[in-house]
Write an enzyme that holds these catalytic residues in place. Structure first.
Site, PDB file in Angstrom:
ATOM      1  N   ASP A   1       3.219 -36.356  39.027  1.00 11.88           N
ATOM      2  CA  ASP A   1       3.893 -35.818  37.891  1.00 11.88           C
ATOM      3  C   ASP A   1       5.415 -35.855  37.985  1.00 11.88           C
ATOM      4  OD1 ASP A   1       2.308 -34.428  35.215  1.00 11.88           O
ATOM      5  OD2 ASP A   1       4.580 -34.053  35.544  1.00 11.88           O
ATOM      6  N   ILE A   2       6.034 -36.305  37.090  1.00 12.32           N
ATOM      7  CA  ILE A   2       7.370 -36.037  37.151  1.00 12.32           C
ATOM      8  C   ILE A   2       7.994 -34.922  36.727  1.00 12.32           C
ATOM      9  CG2 ILE A   2       8.029 -36.174  34.502  1.00 12.32           C
ATOM     10  CD1 ILE A   2       9.933 -38.585  35.186  1.00 12.32           C
TER      11      ILE A   2
ATOM     12  N   GLY B   1      -2.826 -28.829  24.584  1.00 12.87           N
ATOM     13  CA  GLY B   1      -1.560 -28.829  25.540  1.00 12.87           C
ATOM     14  C   GLY B   1      -1.275 -30.591  25.711  1.00 12.87           C
ATOM     15  N   GLN B   2      -1.838 -31.259  25.206  1.00 10.76           N
ATOM     16  CA  GLN B   2      -1.888 -32.800  25.418  1.00 10.76           C
ATOM     17  C   GLN B   2      -0.438 -33.090  25.020  1.00 10.76           C
ATOM     18  OE1 GLN B   2      -4.577 -35.558  23.789  1.00 10.76           O
ATOM     19  NE2 GLN B   2      -4.048 -37.129  25.327  1.00 10.76           N
TER      20      GLN B   2
ATOM     21  N   HIS C   1      -5.853 -38.524  30.618  1.00  6.63           N
ATOM     22  CA  HIS C   1      -5.256 -38.344  32.159  1.00  6.63           C
ATOM     23  C   HIS C   1      -5.779 -37.095  32.624  1.00  6.63           C
ATOM     24  CE1 HIS C   1      -2.226 -36.609  29.125  1.00  6.63           C
ATOM     25  NE2 HIS C   1      -2.236 -35.731  30.055  1.00  6.63           N
TER      26      HIS C   1
END
Ligand code: 5GP
Ligand code: ZN
Length: 116
Positions: A32-33, A95-96, A102
């Protein structure tokens, strides 16, 4: 099927770089970034699916495969024994923020429950 503006489809097509952790013909996994834990991997199907609402029966095997991939990743990263969390956010209240199905794989620290 791909979606032109989908950021995860762009990662799959290598139009956007990612820090890849695992890939095969059905799924890819990358860091994750903006990680929320020492281990924060995103696992996605190569096929564009919006979220759980859009799943069809014939994708059941794919979802099972994603969990088998998660099992491999946690073993490789050495968090299989210490523990981890797999979560998929769907829709606004879930919270998408990226509309490509994913699974967050989080670990490497004590995780709170319930989530906020
Ligand atoms: P969601 O909020 O939809 O459940 O999860 C989307 C996740 O994707 C977030 O944790 C966010 O940090 C991550 N993310 C968004 N854009 C990118 C990107 O371009 N690269 C990577 N590696 N992660 C991203
Ligand atoms: Zn997509």
């Amino acid at each position: 099927m791909e979606k032109e503006e989908c950021i995860f489809c762009k990662i799959i097509k290598k139009q956007i770089p990612c820090d890849m952790v695992y890939e095969d013909d059905k799924v890819i996994a990358f860091n994750d970034i903006s990680p929320e834990a020492p281990v924060h991997v995103i696992i996605i199907p190569r096929q564009h699916i919006n979220n759980v609402n859009s799943l069809n029966q014939d994708e059941a095997e794919l979802i099972g495969h994603i969990f088998m991939v998660a099992k491999k990743i946690v073993k490789t990263l050495g968090i299989d024994e210490t523990g981890y969390r797999i979560v998929s956010n769907s829709g606004k209240q879930g919270g998408q923020t990226v509309e490509h199905l994913h699974f967050h794989l989080l670990g490497g620290r004590m995780l709170k429950w319930p989530p906020g």
